[in-house]
Design a protein around this motif. Sequence first.
Motif, PDB file in Angstrom:
ATOM      1  N   HIS A  93      -0.714  10.764  14.134  1.00 56.33           N
ATOM      2  CA  HIS A  93       0.380  10.236  13.318  1.00 56.33           C
ATOM      3  C   HIS A  93       1.019  11.148  12.221  1.00 56.33           C
ATOM      4  CE1 HIS A  93      -1.072   6.858  15.217  1.00 56.33           C
ATOM      5  NE2 HIS A  93       0.128   6.394  15.517  1.00 56.33           N
ATOM      6  N   THR A  94       2.274  11.134  12.088  1.00 57.82           N
ATOM      7  CA  THR A  94       3.126  11.943  10.713  1.00 57.82           C
ATOM      8  C   THR A  94       3.668  10.644  10.185  1.00 57.82           C
ATOM      9  OG1 THR A  94       3.577  13.697  12.072  1.00 57.82           O
ATOM     10  CG2 THR A  94       4.894  13.620  10.308  1.00 57.82           C
ATOM     11  N   VAL A  95       3.402  10.725   8.792  1.00 61.46           N
ATOM     12  CA  VAL A  95       3.969   9.500   8.162  1.00 61.46           C
ATOM     13  C   VAL A  95       4.962  10.245   7.074  1.00 61.46           C
ATOM     14  CG1 VAL A  95       3.489   7.712   6.303  1.00 61.46           C
ATOM     15  CG2 VAL A  95       1.762   8.343   8.239  1.00 61.46           C
ATOM     16  N   VAL A  96       6.331   9.944   7.259  1.00 64.12           N
ATOM     17  CA  VAL A  96       7.266  10.443   6.164  1.00 64.12           C
ATOM     18  C   VAL A  96       7.984   9.573   5.274  1.00 64.12           C
ATOM     19  CG1 VAL A  96       9.290  11.890   6.402  1.00 64.12           C
ATOM     20  CG2 VAL A  96       7.793  12.322   8.060  1.00 64.12           C
TER      21      VAL A  96
ATOM     22  N   GLN B  69       3.890   9.825  -7.902  1.00 69.66           N
ATOM     23  CA  GLN B  69       4.887   9.886  -8.907  1.00 69.66           C
ATOM     24  C   GLN B  69       4.167  10.074 -10.194  1.00 69.66           C
ATOM     25  OE1 GLN B  69       7.764   6.568  -8.340  1.00 69.66           O
ATOM     26  NE2 GLN B  69       9.238   8.015  -7.582  1.00 69.66           N
ATOM     27  N   SER B  70       3.167   9.302 -10.454  1.00 65.96           N
ATOM     28  CA  SER B  70       2.568   9.173 -12.061  1.00 65.96           C
ATOM     29  C   SER B  70       1.938  10.515 -12.142  1.00 65.96           C
ATOM     30  CB  SER B  70       1.280   8.245 -11.768  1.00 65.96           C
ATOM     31  OG  SER B  70       0.292   8.668 -11.231  1.00 65.96           O
ATOM     32  N   GLY B  71       1.708  11.511 -11.278  1.00 65.53           N
ATOM     33  CA  GLY B  71       1.437  12.920 -11.451  1.00 65.53           C
ATOM     34  C   GLY B  71       2.788  13.718 -11.378  1.00 65.53           C
ATOM     35  N   ASP B  72       3.856  13.192 -11.806  1.00 67.03           N
ATOM     36  CA  ASP B  72       5.166  14.010 -11.712  1.00 67.03           C
ATOM     37  C   ASP B  72       5.307  14.875 -10.362  1.00 67.03           C
ATOM     38  OD1 ASP B  72       5.948  13.123 -14.318  1.00 67.03           O
ATOM     39  OD2 ASP B  72       4.634  14.773 -15.207  1.00 67.03           O
ATOM     40  N   ASN B  73       4.850  14.221  -9.178  1.00 71.03           N
ATOM     41  CA  ASN B  73       5.188  14.805  -7.981  1.00 71.03           C
ATOM     42  C   ASN B  73       5.936  13.689  -7.167  1.00 71.03           C
ATOM     43  OD1 ASN B  73       4.161  17.569  -7.733  1.00 71.03           O
ATOM     44  ND2 ASN B  73       2.190  16.489  -8.276  1.00 71.03           N
ATOM     45  N   ILE B  74       6.367  14.137  -6.114  1.00 75.82           N
ATOM     46  CA  ILE B  74       7.047  13.326  -4.991  1.00 75.82           C
ATOM     47  C   ILE B  74       6.244  13.362  -3.887  1.00 75.82           C
ATOM     48  CG2 ILE B  74       9.069  12.621  -3.641  1.00 75.82           C
ATOM     49  CD1 ILE B  74      10.919  14.020  -6.020  1.00 75.82           C
ATOM     50  N   ILE B  75       5.882  12.043  -3.121  1.00 71.18           N
ATOM     51  CA  ILE B  75       5.223  12.164  -1.926  1.00 71.18           C
ATOM     52  C   ILE B  75       6.313  12.284  -0.707  1.00 71.18           C
ATOM     53  CG2 ILE B  75       5.251   9.608  -1.395  1.00 71.18           C
ATOM     54  CD1 ILE B  75       2.343   9.954  -0.159  1.00 71.18           C
ATOM     55  N   ARG B  76       6.033  13.417   0.064  1.00 70.20           N
ATOM     56  CA  ARG B  76       7.125  13.646   0.986  1.00 70.20           C
ATOM     57  C   ARG B  76       6.363  13.217   2.677  1.00 70.20           C
ATOM     58  NH1 ARG B  76      11.451  16.413  -0.079  1.00 70.20           N
ATOM     59  NH2 ARG B  76      11.482  17.778   2.041  1.00 70.20           N
ATOM     60  N   SER B  77       5.172  13.635   2.986  1.00 69.56           N
ATOM     61  CA  SER B  77       4.643  13.271   4.189  1.00 69.56           C
ATOM     62  C   SER B  77       2.953  13.276   4.052  1.00 69.56           C
ATOM     63  CB  SER B  77       5.058  14.328   5.154  1.00 69.56           C
ATOM     64  OG  SER B  77       4.907  15.641   4.528  1.00 69.56           O
ATOM     65  N   VAL B  78       2.623  12.498   5.209  1.00 75.37           N
ATOM     66  CA  VAL B  78       1.054  12.319   5.275  1.00 75.37           C
ATOM     67  C   VAL B  78       0.839  12.845   6.766  1.00 75.37           C
ATOM     68  CG1 VAL B  78      -0.993  11.206   5.026  1.00 75.37           C
ATOM     69  CG2 VAL B  78       0.854  10.701   3.254  1.00 75.37           C
ATOM     70  N   TYR B  79      -0.018  13.627   7.001  1.00 73.04           N
ATOM     71  CA  TYR B  79      -0.585  14.142   8.274  1.00 73.04           C
ATOM     72  C   TYR B  79      -1.703  13.687   8.633  1.00 73.04           C
ATOM     73  CZ  TYR B  79       3.821  17.200   8.551  1.00 73.04           C
ATOM     74  OH  TYR B  79       5.181  17.639   8.281  1.00 73.04           O
TER      75      TYR B  79
ATOM     76  N   GLY C 285      17.262   6.501  -4.399  1.00 69.45           N
ATOM     77  CA  GLY C 285      17.651   5.466  -5.648  1.00 69.45           C
ATOM     78  C   GLY C 285      16.429   4.352  -5.463  1.00 69.45           C
ATOM     79  N   PRO C 286      17.000   3.139  -5.605  1.00 68.22           N
ATOM     80  CA  PRO C 286      15.833   2.006  -5.559  1.00 68.22           C
ATOM     81  C   PRO C 286      15.150   1.774  -4.320  1.00 68.22           C
ATOM     82  CG  PRO C 286      17.919   0.832  -5.718  1.00 68.22           C
ATOM     83  CD  PRO C 286      18.437   2.503  -5.758  1.00 68.22           C
ATOM     84  N   LEU C 287      15.615   2.288  -3.406  1.00 67.86           N
ATOM     85  CA  LEU C 287      15.119   2.098  -1.869  1.00 67.86           C
ATOM     86  C   LEU C 287      14.147   3.313  -1.613  1.00 67.86           C
ATOM     87  CD1 LEU C 287      18.035   0.779  -0.106  1.00 67.86           C
ATOM     88  CD2 LEU C 287      16.772  -0.381  -1.359  1.00 67.86           C
ATOM     89  N   VAL C 288      12.841   2.816  -0.813  1.00 72.11           N
ATOM     90  CA  VAL C 288      11.812   3.623  -0.138  1.00 72.11           C
ATOM     91  C   VAL C 288      11.889   3.408   1.131  1.00 72.11           C
ATOM     92  CG1 VAL C 288       9.485   4.393  -0.357  1.00 72.11           C
ATOM     93  CG2 VAL C 288      10.345   3.811  -2.368  1.00 72.11           C
ATOM     94  N   LEU C 289      12.127   4.322   1.964  1.00 74.36           N
ATOM     95  CA  LEU C 289      12.058   4.501   3.638  1.00 74.36           C
ATOM     96  C   LEU C 289      10.707   5.078   4.042  1.00 74.36           C
ATOM     97  CD1 LEU C 289      15.141   4.891   2.399  1.00 74.36           C
ATOM     98  CD2 LEU C 289      15.602   4.210   4.867  1.00 74.36           C
ATOM     99  N   VAL C 290      10.094   4.692   4.904  1.00 71.82           N
ATOM    100  CA  VAL C 290       8.918   5.235   5.428  1.00 71.82           C
ATOM    101  C   VAL C 290       9.025   5.200   7.048  1.00 71.82           C
ATOM    102  CG1 VAL C 290       6.382   5.223   5.396  1.00 71.82           C
ATOM    103  CG2 VAL C 290       7.730   4.231   3.619  1.00 71.82           C
ATOM    104  N   CYS C 291       8.644   6.357   7.610  1.00 68.42           N
ATOM    105  CA  CYS C 291       8.560   6.267   9.118  1.00 68.42           C
ATOM    106  C   CYS C 291       7.076   6.884   9.682  1.00 68.42           C
ATOM    107  CB  CYS C 291       9.591   7.444   9.630  1.00 68.42           C
ATOM    108  SG  CYS C 291       9.238   7.769  11.560  1.00 68.42           S
TER     109      CYS C 291
ATOM    110  N   VAL D 234       0.778  -1.030  -0.035  1.00 70.68           N
ATOM    111  CA  VAL D 234      -0.070  -0.045   0.004  1.00 70.68           C
ATOM    112  C   VAL D 234       0.867   1.386   0.011  1.00 70.68           C
ATOM    113  CG1 VAL D 234      -1.559   1.390   1.407  1.00 70.68           C
ATOM    114  CG2 VAL D 234      -1.766  -1.160   0.992  1.00 70.68           C
ATOM    115  N   MET D 235       2.012   1.259   0.898  1.00 69.31           N
ATOM    116  CA  MET D 235       3.034   2.377   0.656  1.00 69.31           C
ATOM    117  C   MET D 235       3.326   2.580  -0.425  1.00 69.31           C
ATOM    118  SD  MET D 235       4.959   1.551   4.519  1.00 69.31           S
ATOM    119  CE  MET D 235       4.041   1.655   5.825  1.00 69.31           C
ATOM    120  N   MET D 236       4.032   1.556  -1.196  1.00 67.59           N
ATOM    121  CA  MET D 236       4.538   1.742  -2.361  1.00 67.59           C
ATOM    122  C   MET D 236       3.409   2.170  -3.484  1.00 67.59           C
ATOM    123  SD  MET D 236       7.452   1.659  -3.642  1.00 67.59           S
ATOM    124  CE  MET D 236       7.468   2.671  -5.019  1.00 67.59           C
ATOM    125  N   ALA D 237       2.229   1.746  -3.291  1.00 57.55           N
ATOM    126  CA  ALA D 237       1.199   2.182  -4.184  1.00 57.55           C
ATOM    127  C   ALA D 237       1.011   3.710  -4.068  1.00 57.55           C
ATOM    128  CB  ALA D 237      -0.346   1.428  -4.092  1.00 57.55           C
ATOM    129  N   LEU D 238       1.023   4.188  -3.050  1.00 59.66           N
ATOM    130  CA  LEU D 238       0.952   5.768  -2.789  1.00 59.66           C
ATOM    131  C   LEU D 238       1.938   6.199  -3.523  1.00 59.66           C
ATOM    132  CD1 LEU D 238      -0.140   6.097   1.163  1.00 59.66           C
ATOM    133  CD2 LEU D 238      -1.242   7.069  -0.814  1.00 59.66           C
TER     134      LEU D 238
END
Length: 466
Positions: A80-83, A66-76, A88-94, A57-61
């Motif tokens: 909770h805060t999701v960052v 990204q498909s809209g030429d944007n980068i997801i940085r955070s969700v509030y 590169g090829p790794l995605v890290l989520v907190c 689900v995180m990768m789908a977000l």
Amino acid sequence: MEAGTQEMPAFMTNRDEDVTSDSWRQHRKHVFVLSEAGKPIYSRYGSEEALSSTMGVMMALVSFVQSGDNIIRSVYSELHTVVFLQKGPLVLVCVSNSRQSEEQLRGELLYVYYQIISMLTQASISRIFEHKKNYDLRRLLAGSEKILDGLLNLVDSDPSFLLTAIHCLPLASSLRDSLSQILQKAITPNLVFSILVAKNQLLTIVQEKTVIEDARLEPADVHLLLNLIGASSAFQAGEIWTPICLPLFNPDCYFYAYISYLDPPECTVCLLLLSTDKEAFYAVADCKRKIEEAMVAQNALSLIAKAHSYSVSQVGVSDLRHFMYKPFDVPDTYRQLTQFTSPEMEAPYSSEEEKMRLLDLYRYMHSRIHSSTRPLKLIYHVAERETLLAWVTSKFELYTCFSPLVTKACAITAITKLLRWIKKEEERLFIRYPPKYSTTPNPSKSSRGGKSDQQDSTENGFLTLL
């Protein structure tokens, strides 16, 4: 244990947690690492297999934004805060319910990324995923979970990471100088860094002259080395020779680290010798023997054993409970490691819960001082059980904690006394002028690192130790 979590039985690990339980959801901070293909790589709590759909689900977000030429940085959300951090090829989520800022959480994710790079190198990871996008990186990181778990525990409890600075063990300058001279004399070609650590704090670091003219050793690289040492008792067994990458120094190459404790069985004083030559084990081990002999002759180990952190009462400032001081006024020509000093946390901050509460207050002050939209120079903050004052100038960054009801004028007067005390004690609290040495490097070796990124990343020998 962190606030809001239930203690697990001794035989269980973070990986055994039930991801459907309330206790799992109540953790203060979750960290996830996955690949661009959505393959799970690491989770701080619970097994990666049980969390594969969550990571999907995180990768789908990430992909949707990204498909809209944007980068997801955070969700509030309310709690909770999701960052997100993509490297590169790794995605890290907190996912955090702490009061930390987005920038602070992203900085912690960056440390997790650096720790992974320290084991595999950036070039190796890029090459692996270019060749096979759905590669399961856990195959190469098997056994490294405790290194990443240890790092995140340190990030939560050690202000070194918040300040991006190194904590030196307070030491008489004459003793620190003599230790540095011992390291300076025990050298061999291609030896780049000689580091002496005691009680998880830096004693001294000696650097090859041509290397520090070319590049600076950053605090984050030293933090990764200290975390590696503390991650396993296997390093206490004898002499270890292992490849390690210092990601801020050179993310694509390995150094070869000789790690040995000098005071078994206590194992509080550790020597790290970093070479660019994979075949230099015996030459570097000989350096260790010379260092050991010189330290025995000078009775250095028993002197180090007597060294300890100081109490805030030694400062002699009434109502001052704790502080963190990070100087900036070091001549850049010395390629100095950024350092800070801080006393032991004492009553009323003796319990783990109270230590965390004070650190959270410092994190709040730090986020206000370093706000990207409205940075501040001075903050006077009256909390429920203490008063804090943070101050940043061109010469230092300072965070202080006082007993409640201390006025701003009294706090500033107290800080003047504190700064006077630090100036008087700075030779004991900091490495002011890091010593250097010259070896005769093999011309075929690069001063920026050891074996190039073409090395098979399965050569990570220390993973088998953990």
